[in-house]
Design a protein around this motif. Structure first.
Motif, short mmCIF file in Angstrom:
data_model
loop_
_atom_site.label_atom_id
_atom_site.label_comp_id
_atom_site.label_asym_id
_atom_site.label_seq_id
_atom_site.Cartn_x
_atom_site.Cartn_y
_atom_site.Cartn_z
N SER A 180 0.86 -1.18 0.00
CA SER A 180 0.00 0.00 0.00
C SER A 180 0.90 1.23 0.00
CB SER A 180 -0.91 -0.01 1.24
OG SER A 180 -1.74 1.12 1.24
N ILE A 181 1.09 1.79 -1.20
CA ILE A 181 1.98 2.93 -1.37
C ILE A 181 1.15 4.11 -1.86
CG2 ILE A 181 4.05 3.80 -2.56
CD1 ILE A 181 4.85 0.84 -2.98
N PRO A 182 1.16 5.24 -1.14
CA PRO A 182 0.33 6.38 -1.57
C PRO A 182 0.94 7.07 -2.78
CG PRO A 182 1.65 6.99 0.34
CD PRO A 182 1.91 5.54 0.09
N PRO A 183 0.12 7.76 -3.59
CA PRO A 183 0.66 8.55 -4.71
C PRO A 183 1.33 9.83 -4.21
CG PRO A 183 -1.73 8.75 -4.63
CD PRO A 183 -1.35 7.79 -3.55
N LEU A 336 5.90 -1.95 0.07
CA LEU A 336 6.45 -3.25 -0.30
C LEU A 336 6.51 -3.35 -1.82
CD1 LEU A 336 7.18 -6.15 0.92
CD2 LEU A 336 4.83 -6.74 0.36
N ALA A 337 7.66 -3.74 -2.35
CA ALA A 337 7.81 -3.89 -3.80
C ALA A 337 8.83 -4.97 -4.10
CB ALA A 337 8.25 -2.56 -4.43
N ILE A 338 8.86 -5.38 -5.36
CA ILE A 338 9.83 -6.40 -5.78
C ILE A 338 11.16 -5.71 -6.11
CG2 ILE A 338 10.35 -8.23 -7.42
CD1 ILE A 338 7.94 -8.80 -5.62
N ALA A 339 12.21 -6.08 -5.37
CA ALA A 339 13.54 -5.54 -5.61
C ALA A 339 14.51 -6.71 -5.74
CB ALA A 339 13.97 -4.62 -4.47
N GLY A 341 14.25 -9.25 -7.55
CA GLY A 341 13.53 -10.52 -7.64
C GLY A 341 12.89 -11.01 -6.38
N ARG A 342 12.86 -10.18 -5.31
CA ARG A 342 12.25 -10.62 -4.06
C ARG A 342 11.48 -9.46 -3.42
NH1 ARG A 342 16.74 -11.39 0.56
NH2 ARG A 342 14.85 -11.09 1.77
N PRO A 343 10.42 -9.75 -2.67
CA PRO A 343 9.64 -8.69 -2.03
C PRO A 343 10.43 -8.03 -0.90
CG PRO A 343 8.81 -10.83 -1.35
CD PRO A 343 9.85 -11.09 -2.39
N GLU A 344 10.35 -6.70 -0.82
CA GLU A 344 11.10 -5.99 0.21
C GLU A 344 10.35 -4.73 0.61
OE1 GLU A 344 15.54 -3.99 0.71
OE2 GLU A 344 15.20 -5.42 -0.91
N THR A 345 10.27 -4.51 1.92
CA THR A 345 9.67 -3.27 2.42
C THR A 345 10.76 -2.20 2.46
OG1 THR A 345 8.08 -4.48 3.75
CG2 THR A 345 8.43 -2.18 4.33
N MET A 346 10.53 -1.11 1.77
CA MET A 346 11.57 -0.08 1.61
C MET A 346 11.10 1.28 2.09
SD MET A 346 13.09 -1.15 -2.10
CE MET A 346 11.52 -1.61 -2.75
N GLY A 347 12.05 2.04 2.62
CA GLY A 347 11.79 3.43 2.96
C GLY A 347 11.93 4.30 1.72
N LEU A 348 11.67 5.59 1.89
CA LEU A 348 11.72 6.54 0.77
C LEU A 348 13.09 6.54 0.10
CD1 LEU A 348 10.48 8.91 -0.83
CD2 LEU A 348 11.29 10.43 0.99
N LYS A 349 14.16 6.60 0.89
CA LYS A 349 15.50 6.68 0.31
C LYS A 349 15.85 5.41 -0.47
CE LYS A 349 20.34 7.58 1.43
NZ LYS A 349 21.34 7.85 2.47
N GLN A 350 15.42 4.25 0.04
CA GLN A 350 15.71 3.00 -0.65
C GLN A 350 15.01 2.94 -2.01
OE1 GLN A 350 14.64 0.68 3.04
NE2 GLN A 350 16.03 -0.78 2.08
N ILE A 351 13.76 3.41 -2.04
CA ILE A 351 13.01 3.41 -3.30
C ILE A 351 13.69 4.33 -4.31
CG2 ILE A 351 10.82 4.09 -4.39
CD1 ILE A 351 9.39 3.13 -1.87
N ILE A 352 14.07 5.53 -3.85
CA ILE A 352 14.74 6.49 -4.75
C ILE A 352 16.08 5.92 -5.22
CG2 ILE A 352 15.85 8.76 -4.84
CD1 ILE A 352 13.54 9.83 -3.14
#
Length: 746
Positions: A180-183, A336-339, A341-352
């Protein structure tokens, strides 16, 4: 059957392996987005299929059914409804911060109405999708993998140039996990990405100077600003959202509360639920401030108008809406997203970081590919320029050669055997030629018009341009700063063309404080007709209509408006209903079905007794079952707040026949289906707990059951109608509990 082909395995192991395989398939290949392009497989495949079909933003719309069918047949072998739903959501500007598909026709609305069938609607790609998601697919920037039947190739990820996972957000339920990631706002996301590229040691707090928080397409107000940093640091948390409310002057000095923006979580069916919740506040007397409520929303936006009484306190009323409806709601964040090849819960900096790394990877592959093409072009251009300088010799070689192979061998290796030259000098010069394979092919295919002066000049200019490109591409590939600048320039271009002002306000809102008016306790009269419609009226209204009320209703009794009504059923259950949940008003109002405000189900149970909880507390209650089990229970045991409790314990197959408040009854009369009557003293029935089965009231013949229970009082004649004739119960022989009784023949 050949036993050697049977694989013996432990059942639990096979189940475990199969379930894990299924779970991973759902997690990786269906429900969760990839951190690189922010797309789920169904979204990626739909966009790629539209790209392949040439349904660009500047071309005509195509039927959605064509897109869905093509996607399903080539790339996504699942149900057509899931593909069409993904297409619809990607076109809805109230769900996506940046719609990726341009829909034509009815693609649903914010109030939850679904899109028209795919055979009616049409779609095409948005310009931003074409430019930022699909632009470089021809430059070998991403890996292509075989489709499900290995007849086509599809991209494993789209070369998206903006952090789509943050811009559009994502929601999906996998097996054992959900995302569940907000826009977010495109301009702010791009600024945050650039800040990270300039300083990869930047903290989440510093990133939030650029990316303030979520930006929902429905607007609204985020009221827990101070908690956002931790949410973006960990990737999980709860965002508190409120709708936007304005006060406007209404008719005759009244105030209108106008809701112009709603929480993102309210879109769809929850708008209708909000309206019904507001109406329920008025019906249940939680507030008496509402005069009228109307939904005036249109394509221009949300507009819900609540007209208040003249003396109402609008601020207090809005705080009540925040407390008791979804006008204030929470958005659960789980990034939570696929990074890799595996699911991972990431913070803002990790996603960027993941997105920037992907941008560098795509840019490296793009410019490596472009450089290779420019180097090839350079080689050919240099060969043509060199050939033009010795064009007379080239023509002499071509005219003196027997075939193409002989001419090519001379140009590449200087072989002059078998070629007729006009002079010895020409032969000596020809033997010194050292063109490459590609240059020789280009020379042999060159047209004569290329020898025109202007064409030669254009060739030289083209070569200079090629050299400039080679220098630029090599600089981009050799220096990370140069590549970073190229990526940032592209991001700036997207920001300039596609960003829009922020819609969601972010602040530290004050806790909504609602002063609930003390409800004035008073006596009301409960009425329920034989169809199960119940209501309450005030005592004076009942007194004026007493005769009609008693005649038209099956149950009539006085109770407190703050109390509860207790409903006993033949299954041994007791259901409770708050008196406030029942409509209170005029005598001729229809009321509400008792099933609607309680757990009682008319289809599964039969109602055998109704009373108020207050009256129940003041007396004892006699229970009688079909198998003649009797007991007296203290009414205080039923002083509960649960909506449903077991009122008594029943033997298997037994049902409750009668529940009666014990007042001044002297004798009890049990009547069976077989026509046996037994009258004995009420004092013989022992007092038990509600969890007890009780004692036997009378001996029953095989197959016989207690059908009715009656009571008699001292010096009061009690008459019933039995088989069409009157029967005076007081005249029945007085017996003892647990006896057979007497057969009554009339």
């Amino acid at each position: 059957m050949d036993d050697s082909r049977i694989i013996k395995t432990e059942y639990s192991e096979e189940m475990q392996k199969s379930f894990i395989d299924y779970a991973m398939s759902v997690i990786i290949a269906r429900a969760l987005p990839d951190v690189r392009d922010g797309l789920k497989p169904v979204q990626r495949r739909t966009l790629y299929d539209m790209h392949e079909l040439g349904i660009r933003y500047d071309r005509p719309y195509r039927k959605s059914a064509r897109i869905v069918g093509d996607t399903m047949g080539k790339y996504h072998p699942h149900g057509d409804s899931s593909i069409y739903e993904a297409l619809v959501v990607m076109s809805q500007d109230f769900k996506k911060g940046m719609p990726l598909i341009d829909g034509h026709g009815n693609f649903g609305n914010i109030e939850g109405d679904g899109a028209a069938a795919m055979r009616y609607t049409e779609a095409r790609l948005q310009k931003v999708t074409q430019e930022a998601f699909l632009a470089d697919l021809d430059k070998d920037v991403v890996d292509f993998v075989p489709n499900f039947d290995e007849t086509e190739k599809e991209p494993s990820v789209l070369p998206v140039k903006i952090p789509n996972l943050l811009v559009n957000g994502s929601e999906g339920i996998a097996v054992g996990m959900a995302t569940s990631i907000p826009p977010h706002n495109l301009g702010e996301v791009i600024d945050a990405v650039k800040a990270y590229m300039l300083n990869n040691e930047i903290t989440t707090k510093e990133l939030m100077r650029y990316l303030k928080g979520p930006d929902f397409p429905t607007g609204g107000i985020v009221i827990n600003k101070d908690e956002l940093e931790e949410i973006y640091e960990t990737g999980t948390g709860k965002i508190k959202l409120r709708g936007k409310v304005e006060f406007q002057k209404g008719k005759a000095g009244k105030t209108n509360v106008v809701i112009t923006e709603i929480p993102y979580t309210m879109i769809g069916a929850n708008i209708a639920k909000f309206l019904s919740d507001v109406a329920a506040l008025s019906e249940t007397k939680k507030t008496q401030d509402i005069v009228d409520i109307s939904n005036q929303s249109s394509k221009e936006g949300i507009r819900i108008v609540i007209e208040l009484r003249k003396d109402a306190d609008p601020e207090n009323f809005v705080n009540m809406l925040y407390k008791k409806t979804r006008l204030e709601d929470t958005f659960g964040v789980n990034m939570l997203a696929i990074a890799n090849g595996r699911p991972e819960t990431m913070g803002l900096k990790q996603i960027i970081k993941s997105n920037v790394d992907f941008q560098f990877e795509v840019a490296t592959r793009k410019y490596t590919n472009l450089l290779a093409k420019e180097m090839e072009r350079k080689e050919i251009q240099e060969g043509l320029i060199k050939a033009c300088n010795v064009i007379d010799l080239v023509i002499e070689i071509l005219r003196g050669s027997k075939d193409r192979a002989m001419a090519k061998a001379c140009l590449v290796e200087g072989k002059v055997d078998g070629i007729k030259f006009k002079s010895k000098e020409s032969k000596i010069m020809a033997a010194q030629l050292m063109f490459t394979e590609k240059q020789a092919n280009a020379i042999l295919e060159m047209r004569l018009y290329k020898l025109i002066g202007l064409e030669l000049e254009a060739l030289i200019n083209e070569h200079e341009e090629t050299m400039a490109n080679i220098y630029r591409y090599e600089d981009i590939l050799d220096r990370r700063d140069s590549m970073a600048q190229v990526i940032m320039n592209e991001l700036d271009g997207f920001k300039k063309e596609y960003s829009h002002p922020r819609k969601t306000v972010i602040e530290n809102g004050q806790e909504a404080v609602y002063k609930e008016k003390e409800l004035e306790e008073m006596d009301v009269v409960f009425l329920m007709d034989r169809f199960g419609y119940a209501k309450t009226i005030d005592l004076s209204t009942y007194e004026r209509n007493k005769e009609a009320a008693d005649a038209e209703n099956k149950y009539v009794f006085t109770c407190k408006n703050t109390g509860r009504i207790c409903l006993f059923t033949n299954t041994g259950q007791m259901h409770t209903v708050k008196v406030l949940d029942l409509p209170y008003g005029k005598f001729r109002d229809k009321g509400v079905p008792i099933d609607n405000v309680s757990n009682f189900s008319q289809a599964k149970e039969e109602l055998i007794y109704i009373t108020s909880q207050k009256e129940l507390n003041l007396c004892q209650v006699i229970f009688a079952t079909a198998e003649s089990m009797l007991k007296v229970v203290d009414g205080g045991e039923f002083d509960v707040t649960k909506r449903t409790v077991a009122a008594t314990k029943l033997a298997e197959g037994d049902t409750l026949v009668s529940v009666t408040a014990l007042t001044d009854q002297r004798n009890i009369v049990l009547q069976t289906k077989g026509g046996f009557f037994l009258r004995f003293a009420v004092d013989e029935i022992p007092e038990k707990k509600k969890g007890a089965i009780g004692v036997r009231g009378m001996k029953l013949s095989d197959g016989d059951l207690v059908e009715n229970v009656y009571y008699t009082k001292n010096a009061v004649e009690t008459t019933i109608e039995y088989k069409g004739k009157e029967l005076v119960l007081n005249n029945l022989k007085l017996g003892k509990r647990d006896s057979k009784g007497t057969k009554v023949r009339v």
